[in-house]
Scaffold this motif. Sequence first.
Motif, short mmCIF file in Angstrom:
data_model
loop_
_atom_site.label_atom_id
_atom_site.label_comp_id
_atom_site.label_asym_id
_atom_site.label_seq_id
_atom_site.Cartn_x
_atom_site.Cartn_y
_atom_site.Cartn_z
N GLY A 108 5.42 7.94 -10.65
CA GLY A 108 6.29 6.93 -11.25
C GLY A 108 7.70 7.00 -10.70
N GLY A 109 8.59 6.23 -11.30
CA GLY A 109 9.98 6.21 -10.88
C GLY A 109 10.26 5.12 -9.86
N THR A 110 11.52 5.00 -9.52
CA THR A 110 11.95 3.96 -8.59
C THR A 110 12.04 4.45 -7.15
OG1 THR A 110 14.28 4.49 -8.99
CG2 THR A 110 13.26 2.83 -10.42
N GLY A 111 12.02 5.76 -6.97
CA GLY A 111 12.14 6.32 -5.63
C GLY A 111 11.10 5.83 -4.65
N GLY A 161 0.82 -1.21 0.00
CA GLY A 161 0.00 0.00 0.00
C GLY A 161 0.85 1.25 0.00
N LEU A 162 1.96 1.23 0.76
CA LEU A 162 2.84 2.39 0.80
C LEU A 162 3.52 2.60 -0.55
CD1 LEU A 162 4.09 4.59 2.57
CD2 LEU A 162 5.89 2.96 3.23
N VAL A 163 3.95 1.51 -1.19
CA VAL A 163 4.56 1.63 -2.53
C VAL A 163 3.57 2.24 -3.51
CG1 VAL A 163 5.37 0.29 -4.50
CG2 VAL A 163 6.23 -0.23 -2.23
N THR A 164 2.35 1.74 -3.51
CA THR A 164 1.34 2.25 -4.43
C THR A 164 1.04 3.72 -4.17
OG1 THR A 164 0.35 0.05 -4.52
CG2 THR A 164 -0.98 1.88 -5.33
N LEU A 209 1.94 6.75 -6.80
CA LEU A 209 0.92 7.64 -7.38
C LEU A 209 1.25 9.10 -7.12
CD1 LEU A 209 -2.33 5.65 -6.48
CD2 LEU A 209 -1.23 5.86 -8.72
N ILE A 210 1.77 9.38 -5.92
CA ILE A 210 2.13 10.77 -5.60
C ILE A 210 3.30 11.25 -6.44
CG2 ILE A 210 3.09 12.24 -3.79
CD1 ILE A 210 1.42 10.82 -1.78
N ALA A 211 4.33 10.38 -6.56
CA ALA A 211 5.53 10.77 -7.29
C ALA A 211 5.34 10.71 -8.80
CB ALA A 211 6.71 9.87 -6.89
#
Length: 248
Positions: free
Chosen positions: A85-88, A74-77, A81-83
């Motif tokens: 995209g990207g790997t950060g 959930g935190l990754v998703t 969404l906020i960023a």
Amino acid sequence: MFADAFGWLFDPVNWSGPKGIPLRVGVHLLYCLGAVLGASAIAVPLGLFVGHTGRGGTFLVGGSNALRALPTLGLVTFLYLIAGGGTGPVLIALIVLAIPPILAGTYAGIQDVDRGVVDAARGMGMTGGQVLWRVELPNALPLLIGGLRNATLQVVATASVAAYVGIETLGRPLLDGLRVLDYGQFVGGAVLIAVLAVALDLLLASGQKAIVPRGLRLAGQPVGPKKGKRSQKLVATAAQPDSGGSTA
């Protein structure tokens, strides 16, 4: 199923190309290394400070438990969404996952050092910094490295979630296998993750054996009739094997 997994693992097609197993293992390891190093840079200094000074221990325990409760996927998703995209976002989520065990191991290691040894060091004229680096930290190493090993295992297992946002980690065979009901691929991916976790834990165990003073290791061996249980006291120094030290 296991025959299919064996066939998938040893299929030369899966070991070459931009989506081959070696590349996915490398990406998986890169994320794990970044997460553990990033978490260590935050958790170890904080754990040393709180353990040494005794300030903020209640807040530290509460905050650590709160971080453990966060769902990594959930935190990754959410971060993804906020960023945009990207790997950060994936790396940040894995760092958040790795902080609690490292923080707990560091804090507990410092707190469990025999107070008599600390008082003796202060009586010899050592400054607070000298007590921390010469007495408390060496005695805390078994628990500190134990927290690091725990964090590594958790990160290796959880880095698979990066596949949900399109990153080619070892979680990709799990997702692809479930999508097409190819359970051989699914089990093969799970085996790779398990093997990687065990290999890294053995590597860290070897490092722990090389770094931790021999006296501390001997004091941590099972004693008495209760086999399998670690000793409750670690020695203060290798030169005094029968004196009290950290709790193992």
